[in-house]
Design an enzyme around this catalytic site. Structure first.
Site, short mmCIF file in Angstrom:
data_model
loop_
_atom_site.label_atom_id
_atom_site.label_comp_id
_atom_site.label_asym_id
_atom_site.label_seq_id
_atom_site.Cartn_x
_atom_site.Cartn_y
_atom_site.Cartn_z
CE LYS A 11 -1.17 2.49 3.25
NZ LYS A 11 -1.57 3.11 4.52
CG ASP B 146 -6.91 3.65 2.53
OD1 ASP B 146 -7.88 3.24 1.87
OD2 ASP B 146 -6.82 4.83 2.92
#
Length: 211
Positions: free
Chosen positions: A117, A135
């Site tokens: 991420k 996220d």
């Protein structure tokens, strides 16, 4: 209009010019801030990084800090002890690499505390690479809108989003989904009544509001 186009259209209406809400002025500041943001709000991260980056405004100055020094600066954010270790290690790694964040996914993933991420956020913002970073907000919104299954892990969600949406929309859409999840499709008390995408929502809390 199909679901994909409806989502893109509404995201563009709501957030025509989305951007990362972490504050940074140098490439390494973004990398460090995104690492610190895990399980912590961007607002909280900005509160600790702004004075830190202002006082220690080069990698060399940041590298002079001990782990305990870093802990004192970031102690108001979640998991600050572990993040202080990551912070110190990342700064050392960047100095060894010449002081710049590399446009190299594999190299970034080798750094302490850096996951997929974080790499996606950094490559998208710094180098305009087409990426979708999943996220907690993107994960939640994707599942509520039926773009992914509840059992999907974040990598599966990322792959499904990349398959569903055109590549040239990925980076912008990532920011839009983050903002949509942060301010509209919230984990608690989502704004379902005014949501123009509720017809696609799989969340039980939205069912009565679709009528």
């Amino acid at each position: 209009m199909n679901k994909r186009d409806s989502i893109l259209n509404e995201m563009n209406n709501l957030f025509p010019n989305p951007k990362c809400e972490l504050n940074y002025s140098k490439d390494y500041e973004l990398l460090l801030a995104v690492m610190l943001s895990a399980q912590t709000t961007d607002k909280r991260v900005n509160l600790v990084t702004e004075p830190l980056f202002r006082e220690f405004d080069t990698l060399e100055k940041l590298n002079s800090l001990s782990i305990s020094d870093i802990e004192k600066h970031i102690k108001s954010i979640g998991m600050y002890k572990q993040k202080a270790k990551h912070f110190k290690s990342i700064v050392s790694s960047l100095i060894e690499l010449g002081g710049h964040v590399p446009n190299d996914r594999e190299m970034l993933l080798k750094m302490s505390g850096i996951g997929r991420k974080t790499v996606n956020v950094v490559l998208s913002n710094l180098y305009n690479e087409p990426c979708i970073a999943v996220d907690t907000h993107v994960n939640r919104v994707s599942k509520r809108l039926g773009l992914a299954d509840d059992s999907d892990d974040v990598l599966v969600v990322e792959n499904k989003l990349m398959k569903e949406f055109p590549k040239d929309t990925w980076s912008k859409l990532h920011h839009q989904l983050v903002l949509f999840g942060r301010y509209k499709c919230k984990a608690v008390n989502p704004e379902c009544e005014s949501c123009k995408l509720k017809e696609f929502c799989k969340d039980v809390h939205c069912y009565d509001k679709k009528k």
